[in-house]
Design a protein around this motif. Structure first.
Motif, PDB file in Angstrom:
ATOM      1  N   PRO A  43      34.764  45.210  48.422  1.00  0.00           N
ATOM      2  CA  PRO A  43      34.999  44.387  47.228  1.00  0.00           C
ATOM      3  C   PRO A  43      33.758  44.304  46.365  1.00  0.00           C
ATOM      4  O   PRO A  43      32.635  44.264  46.878  1.00  0.00           O
TER       5      PRO A  43
ATOM      6  N   ARG B 127      42.671  32.483  44.692  1.00  0.00           N
ATOM      7  CA  ARG B 127      43.790  32.327  43.743  1.00  0.00           C
ATOM      8  C   ARG B 127      45.127  32.356  44.481  1.00  0.00           C
ATOM      9  O   ARG B 127      46.055  31.628  44.130  1.00  0.00           O
ATOM     10  N   GLU B 128      45.212  33.195  45.520  1.00  0.00           N
ATOM     11  CA  GLU B 128      46.430  33.264  46.333  1.00  0.00           C
ATOM     12  C   GLU B 128      46.661  31.916  47.025  1.00  0.00           C
ATOM     13  O   GLU B 128      47.793  31.424  47.092  1.00  0.00           O
TER      14      GLU B 128
ATOM     15  N   GLU C 204      34.898  39.797  44.563  1.00  0.00           N
ATOM     16  CA  GLU C 204      36.229  39.718  43.945  1.00  0.00           C
ATOM     17  C   GLU C 204      37.330  39.456  44.972  1.00  0.00           C
ATOM     18  O   GLU C 204      38.345  38.864  44.644  1.00  0.00           O
ATOM     19  N   HIS C 205      37.122  39.892  46.213  1.00  0.00           N
ATOM     20  CA  HIS C 205      38.110  39.623  47.253  1.00  0.00           C
ATOM     21  C   HIS C 205      38.237  38.113  47.480  1.00  0.00           C
ATOM     22  O   HIS C 205      39.348  37.586  47.620  1.00  0.00           O
TER      23      HIS C 205
ATOM     24  N   CYS D 264      32.874  31.752  46.354  1.00  0.00           N
ATOM     25  CA  CYS D 264      33.258  33.115  46.004  1.00  0.00           C
ATOM     26  C   CYS D 264      32.008  33.941  45.721  1.00  0.00           C
ATOM     27  O   CYS D 264      31.288  33.653  44.777  1.00  0.00           O
TER      28      CYS D 264
ATOM     29  N   ASP E  67      40.334  36.706  44.768  1.00  0.00           N
ATOM     30  CA  ASP E  67      41.762  37.017  44.967  1.00  0.00           C
ATOM     31  C   ASP E  67      42.369  36.080  46.006  1.00  0.00           C
ATOM     32  O   ASP E  67      43.460  35.533  45.803  1.00  0.00           O
ATOM     33  N   VAL E  68      41.678  35.921  47.142  1.00  0.00           N
ATOM     34  CA  VAL E  68      42.214  35.083  48.223  1.00  0.00           C
ATOM     35  C   VAL E  68      42.307  33.627  47.752  1.00  0.00           C
ATOM     36  O   VAL E  68      43.306  32.951  47.993  1.00  0.00           O
TER      37      VAL E  68
END
Lengths: 238, 181
Positions: B129, B71-72, B64-65, B61, B68-69
């Motif tokens: 991001p 965590r998704e 922040e994108h 990572c 997010d991905v």
């Protein structure tokens, strides 16, 4: 002929000679004890603790502990393996070990130990410390990102080359390898020195010879580190 | 019974691990017999359509994108696998971790030898991001179940691990298949 000393490793009787360390005597009997700061021909240092064994139930470094009659050594057990594994993982997160482009990859003893212990990722968070590179010397370079402070260069330079090119400076997290001069180029280090071949990782390397051996043919590509020592072990029942 | 679903993504990676997955050659025909691809660059599905058995994450990572991905993926996948050195230790993008973020941004957008940026501002469009202070391996952000290191992990490594998991067998890879380079 030195006096014979009988002791036990993992329930097996082993014969060593008086004055030998546990690591040496075990090695001659074909029992591999993992090690990093130990190098044959150099005085033992006992700093990496990867050779930790349980001696009569207490943790000791096998490279600095002499054998004694009736000693009971625990080497190949889950709790000892866990200790060593944790130490290796800590070495990985404490430095900047970018195996994917390191010239030493495939021949690196730290990496080979991680392979042997089946480490796929360390459980500790990476520290990514700021470390210095010294590329001043025409034939050798120091990349402290990869240094594990084993002191093999220090001992090789002092004991085999008679030069004292390398020495530790600083304490704790600030501890690092320094050279006897402003930079490596100002010292009498030479590419033919034993110290240039002493590093177990890619922290001290010779220039101009990186990636000579293709992937698949390097020291630890196919066989785990220690396989040569274990091959000396007599077959069971013989 | 419906085939189990598999999702893949490349975060702060180079897609080399995805290339290595394609490198399983004709075994890809066996793979599509075993699984159905969900969100993945392989089939260009952009959003999860349901629960996935396995998620393959390439890259760590760096913004922040990516978080997010990742965590998704954790929310939608039963088993999440870090694929490659970038996911397991940060990899090449993590080389910036020893340099302060401001120095990195200055070099990239202000002082770099090929930079033309008269007002000297960093790009700040809301579509971009936010960059993180440093590059994080995937397991420092979410729980990861398996790690397949390598740059990239070989096609055999990916194949053996996937086949074991899809057959409910333990992932026990031979010595030659777990490498960091």
């Amino acid at each position: 002929m030195s006096q014979s000393v009988m002791f036990m490793i993992d329930g097996v009787q082993v014969e060593g000679r008086a004055g030998q360390s546990i690591l040496e005597a075990a090695g001659e009997a074909g029992v591999y004890i993992p090690r990093l700061c130990y190098k044959e021909g150099l005085s033992p240092h006992g700093s990496c603790r990867v050779c930790t064994v349980m001696v009569n139930g207490r943790p000791m470094s096998a490279c600095t502990s002499p054998i004694s009659l009736g000693m009971i050594v625990e080497n190949d057990s889950p709790r000892v393996a866990q200790l060593r594994r944790d130490l290796i993982e800590m070495l990985f997160v404490a430095g900047n070990h970018f195996c994917m482009f390191c010239e030493k990859s495939g021949d690196c003893e730290l990496q080979a130990l991680a392979y042997r212990f089946g480490i796929t990722a360390p459980k500790y968070p990476y520290m990514f410390p700021k470390r210095e590179v010294d590329a001043s010397h025409p034939d050798i370079f120091i990349d402290r990102n990869r240094c594990i402070l084993c002191g093999r260069c220090v001992r090789a330079s002092k004991e085999l080359d008679g030069k004292n090119v390398f020495q530790f400076v600083g304490r704790s997290a600030e501890k690092r390898i320094a050279v006897n001069g402003e930079a490596l180029a100002d010292t009498d280090a030479a590419v033919t020195d034993a110290a240039a071949d002493a590093c177990p990782v890619g922290a001290i390397l010779k220039k101009g010879v990186g990636y000579v051996v293709p992937v698949g043919k390097r020291e630890y590509d196919d066989k785990p580190i220690g396989s040569d020592i274990e091959a000396k072990r007599p077959a069971a029942g013989s | 019974m419906a085939k189990p679903k598999i999702a893949t993504t490349s975060l702060a990676g180079c897609f080399g691990c995805h290339m290595s997955l394609l490198d399983i050659d004709e075994r890809i025909l066996e793979l599509v017999e075993l699984v159905e691809f969900d969100k993945s660059p392989v089939d260009d599905i952009k959003n999860f359509t349901g629960r996935c058995a396995i998620g393959l994450v390439e890259g760590g990572c760096c913004n922040e994108h990516n978080v997010d991905v990742l965590r998704e993926f954790r929310r939608h996948c039963d088993i999440l696998i870090s694929v490659g050195d970038c996911a397991t230790m940060g990899g090449i993008p993590a080389l910036r971790n020893t340099v302060p973020l401001r120095e990195c941004l200055d070099e990239a957008f202000v002082n770099g030898p090929s930079v033309h940026n008269p007002d000297g501002k960093y790009p700040d469009d809301p579509e971009i991001p936010l960059i993180l202070d440093k590059v994080y391996p995937a397991h420092e952000v979410v729980k990861i179940d398996y790690f397949l290191p390598g740059c990239p992990p070989t096609a055999d490594t990916l194949w053996e691990a996937l086949v074991a998991l899809l057959n409910d067998k333990p992932v026990e890879l031979p010595y030659q298949l777990v490498k960091y380079d």
